[in-house]
Design a protein around this motif. Structure first.
Motif, PDB file in Angstrom:
ATOM      1  N   LEU A   7       0.868  -1.186   0.000  1.00  0.00           N
ATOM      2  CA  LEU A   7       0.000   0.000   0.000  1.00  0.00           C
ATOM      3  C   LEU A   7       0.904   1.235   0.000  1.00  0.00           C
ATOM      4  CD1 LEU A   7      -2.765   1.490   0.430  1.00  0.00           C
ATOM      5  CD2 LEU A   7      -2.391   1.186   2.889  1.00  0.00           C
ATOM      6  N   ILE A   8       0.712   2.107  -0.991  1.00  0.00           N
ATOM      7  CA  ILE A   8       1.511   3.330  -1.107  1.00  0.00           C
ATOM      8  C   ILE A   8       0.748   4.503  -0.481  1.00  0.00           C
ATOM      9  CG2 ILE A   8       2.431   5.040  -2.750  1.00  0.00           C
ATOM     10  CD1 ILE A   8       2.816   2.705  -4.736  1.00  0.00           C
ATOM     11  N   THR A   9       1.422   5.279   0.385  1.00  0.00           N
ATOM     12  CA  THR A   9       0.785   6.463   0.971  1.00  0.00           C
ATOM     13  C   THR A   9       1.613   7.705   0.668  1.00  0.00           C
ATOM     14  OG1 THR A   9       0.124   5.055   2.821  1.00  0.00           O
ATOM     15  CG2 THR A   9      -0.231   7.425   3.064  1.00  0.00           C
ATOM     16  N   ASP A  10       1.043   8.643  -0.083  1.00  0.00           N
ATOM     17  CA  ASP A  10       1.695   9.929  -0.349  1.00  0.00           C
ATOM     18  C   ASP A  10       0.622  10.894  -0.838  1.00  0.00           C
ATOM     19  OD1 ASP A  10       4.964  10.667  -1.000  1.00  0.00           O
ATOM     20  OD2 ASP A  10       3.424  12.072  -1.670  1.00  0.00           O
ATOM     21  N   ASP A  11       0.747  12.167  -0.459  1.00  0.00           N
ATOM     22  CA  ASP A  11      -0.310  13.110  -0.857  1.00  0.00           C
ATOM     23  C   ASP A  11      -0.142  13.600  -2.290  1.00  0.00           C
ATOM     24  OD1 ASP A  11       1.925  14.514   0.063  1.00  0.00           O
ATOM     25  OD2 ASP A  11       0.759  16.317   0.458  1.00  0.00           O
ATOM     26  N   THR A  12       1.031  13.407  -2.909  1.00  0.00           N
ATOM     27  CA  THR A  12       1.142  13.833  -4.308  1.00  0.00           C
ATOM     28  C   THR A  12       1.018  12.642  -5.255  1.00  0.00           C
ATOM     29  OG1 THR A  12       3.549  13.680  -4.533  1.00  0.00           O
ATOM     30  CG2 THR A  12       2.678  15.740  -3.657  1.00  0.00           C
ATOM     31  N   ALA A  13       0.192  12.846  -6.282  1.00  0.00           N
ATOM     32  CA  ALA A  13      -0.027  11.798  -7.285  1.00  0.00           C
ATOM     33  C   ALA A  13       1.293  11.460  -7.976  1.00  0.00           C
ATOM     34  CB  ALA A  13      -1.050  12.277  -8.318  1.00  0.00           C
ATOM     35  N   MET A  17       2.736   7.655  -8.234  1.00  0.00           N
ATOM     36  CA  MET A  17       3.012   7.017  -9.530  1.00  0.00           C
ATOM     37  C   MET A  17       4.454   6.559  -9.636  1.00  0.00           C
ATOM     38  SD  MET A  17       0.940   9.372 -12.210  1.00  0.00           S
ATOM     39  CE  MET A  17       2.168   8.979 -13.420  1.00  0.00           C
ATOM     40  N   THR A  18       5.366   7.384  -9.126  1.00  0.00           N
ATOM     41  CA  THR A  18       6.783   7.027  -9.180  1.00  0.00           C
ATOM     42  C   THR A  18       7.045   5.749  -8.380  1.00  0.00           C
ATOM     43  OG1 THR A  18       7.337   9.371  -9.367  1.00  0.00           O
ATOM     44  CG2 THR A  18       9.117   7.901  -8.740  1.00  0.00           C
ATOM     45  N   LEU A  19       6.480   5.696  -7.169  1.00  0.00           N
ATOM     46  CA  LEU A  19       6.686   4.508  -6.331  1.00  0.00           C
ATOM     47  C   LEU A  19       6.029   3.275  -6.969  1.00  0.00           C
ATOM     48  CD1 LEU A  19       6.211   5.945  -2.722  1.00  0.00           C
ATOM     49  CD2 LEU A  19       8.268   4.841  -3.626  1.00  0.00           C
ATOM     50  N   ARG A  20       4.829   3.462  -7.499  1.00  0.00           N
ATOM     51  CA  ARG A  20       4.124   2.342  -8.126  1.00  0.00           C
ATOM     52  C   ARG A  20       4.965   1.742  -9.261  1.00  0.00           C
ATOM     53  NH1 ARG A  20      -1.033   0.108  -9.371  1.00  0.00           N
ATOM     54  NH2 ARG A  20      -2.179   1.390  -7.893  1.00  0.00           N
ATOM     55  N   SER A  25       7.580  -2.684 -11.458  1.00  0.00           N
ATOM     56  CA  SER A  25       8.588  -3.171 -12.410  1.00  0.00           C
ATOM     57  C   SER A  25       9.582  -4.105 -11.730  1.00  0.00           C
ATOM     58  CB  SER A  25       9.310  -2.001 -13.086  1.00  0.00           C
ATOM     59  OG  SER A  25      10.002  -1.244 -12.131  1.00  0.00           O
ATOM     60  N   ASN A  26       9.475  -4.224 -10.389  1.00  0.00           N
ATOM     61  CA  ASN A  26      10.335  -5.169  -9.681  1.00  0.00           C
ATOM     62  C   ASN A  26       9.537  -6.316  -9.064  1.00  0.00           C
ATOM     63  OD1 ASN A  26      13.389  -4.249  -9.512  1.00  0.00           O
ATOM     64  ND2 ASN A  26      12.106  -2.413  -9.545  1.00  0.00           N
ATOM     65  N   GLY A  27       8.352  -6.551  -9.606  1.00  0.00           N
ATOM     66  CA  GLY A  27       7.597  -7.749  -9.250  1.00  0.00           C
ATOM     67  C   GLY A  27       6.711  -7.630  -8.021  1.00  0.00           C
ATOM     68  N   TYR A  28       6.572  -6.436  -7.472  1.00  0.00           N
ATOM     69  CA  TYR A  28       5.672  -6.273  -6.330  1.00  0.00           C
ATOM     70  C   TYR A  28       4.278  -5.900  -6.812  1.00  0.00           C
ATOM     71  CZ  TYR A  28       9.855  -6.377  -3.471  1.00  0.00           C
ATOM     72  OH  TYR A  28      11.022  -6.761  -2.865  1.00  0.00           O
ATOM     73  N   GLU A  29       3.285  -6.245  -5.985  1.00  0.00           N
ATOM     74  CA  GLU A  29       1.915  -5.886  -6.326  1.00  0.00           C
ATOM     75  C   GLU A  29       1.482  -4.680  -5.490  1.00  0.00           C
ATOM     76  OE1 GLU A  29      -2.640  -7.591  -5.969  1.00  0.00           O
ATOM     77  OE2 GLU A  29      -0.983  -8.839  -5.274  1.00  0.00           O
ATOM     78  N   VAL A  30       1.113  -3.595  -6.157  1.00  0.00           N
ATOM     79  CA  VAL A  30       0.614  -2.420  -5.432  1.00  0.00           C
ATOM     80  C   VAL A  30      -0.897  -2.594  -5.292  1.00  0.00           C
ATOM     81  CG1 VAL A  30       0.336   0.085  -5.470  1.00  0.00           C
ATOM     82  CG2 VAL A  30       2.476  -0.936  -6.265  1.00  0.00           C
TER      83      VAL A  30
END
Lengths: 121, 206
Positions: A7-13, A17-20, A25-30
């Motif tokens: 689960l990604i938490t950040d107030d800026t889209a 998107m950058t974290l996602r 791209s490294n095989g994790y599921e967001v």
């Protein structure tokens, strides 16, 4: 064992998107994106992710409060802070609240992956 | 003091720009009347993009990152370049004009993130130096003529008649048109607090 659910938490889209992109791209599921601390607590209850990334400076509820709330729901929660706030008292407060690691922005994508592997990703 | 803070902020900006070199000038400090602030910062009619952060905690004040409009465009291109033509969420918010167009929601959020990271890096250094905590608010982003942007920020601040103390640093990126300024205005009484705290840190180390 399946891909770790994050689960990604950040107030800026932009940051979400950058974290996602780095994670997927490294095989994790967001499994979800939260826009503030309150949203993160709600989505944690609903999604039960393996790992949470947490910003600190956010509207409605800051990241430190959100860490405390999530740890109340699940003392086993694995939360990694990703914040520009790198001042020592704040880092200590976050770790005392239950965060497992603290990354100071701006960071290299590799650092996020290392932190996730370290907490058991 | 302002120097190390700006150094940290410069490093953060450089990393956001894919490790391109960003230079800074030595910080300038001045005590100004409100009407003088605009002229001290730059040409009043220059189109700029600004990120404003209110600072609370042990150090209180107001921090602003000001970027020339062309710099903001160049930085956005750098930050969002990775998305190429496939940029999800590109909806015109209509809220922030940039040159001939308005910025998209994604661009607005990239500018917020930029302001947050650069200003907070500056505050991290101030915190480190003084042993005080400086907590930033969520940044607000605006684009307008320099004078108009500053006036709306100054209205938030609410000065006394004693004038305002401001610390200013120029940021200059290598090659590309990256040019900006960091402005920090400590709340009344907080400058002496900053200096005092640093003195105490100095004594503790000697």
């Amino acid at each position: 064992m399946g891909a770790k659910r994050i689960l990604i938490t950040d107030d800026t889209a932009f940051m979400r998107m950058t974290l996602r992109k780095v994670l997927e791209s490294n095989g994790y599921e967001v499994v979800g994106e939260a826009e503030d601390g309150l949203d993160a607590v709600e989505k944690y209850k609903e999604l039960r992710p393996d790992i949470v990334t947490m910003d600190i400076t956010m509207p409605k509820m800051d990241g430190i409060t959100a860490i405390r709330e999530i740890m109340k729901i699940d003392p086993q929660a694995r939360i990694i802070v990703c914040s520009a706030m790198g001042q020592k008292p704040m880092v200590i407060e976050a770790l005392n609240a239950g965060a497992k690691d603290f990354l100071v922005k701006p960071f290299q994508p590799q650092r996020v992956l290392e932190a996730i592997q370290k907490v058991g990703g | 003091m302002g120097n190390i803070g700006a150094g940290n902020a410069t490093t953060a900006l450089s990393q956001l720009l894919g490790d391109r070199l960003v230079r800074m000038t030595a910080p300038a400090v001045a005590i100004l009347d409100i009407p003088e602030v605009g002229a001290w910062v730059g040409e009043p009619h220059l189109p700029v993009v600004a990120a404003y952060v209110q600072v609370t905690g042990g150090i209180e004040g107001h921090a602003v990152l000001l970027l020339a409009e062309a710099s903001a465009q160049a930085i956005l291109q750098e930050m969002l370049g990775a998305w190429g033509g496939d940029r999800p969420g590109l909806l015109a918010s209509g809220a922030i004009p940039l040159g001939e167009r308005t910025v998209s929601d994604l661009e607005a959020s990239a500018l917020m993130e930029l302001g947050n990271v650069v200003i907070t890096s500056y505050l991290n250094a101030l915190g480190e130096l003084t042993g005080l905590v400086a907590i930033p608010s969520v940044p607000s982003v605006a684009a307008d003529m320099l004078e108009a942007v500053l006036n709306s920020i100054l209205a938030e601040v609410g000065w006394s008649d004693a004038g305002v103390l401001a610390i200013r640093t120029h940021l200059q990126g290598e090659g590309a048109a990256v040019e900006g300024q960091l402005l920090f205005v400590p709340a009344e009484g907080h400058l002496s607090r900053l200096i005092q705290a640093m003195g105490m840190v100095g004594e503790a180390r000697s």
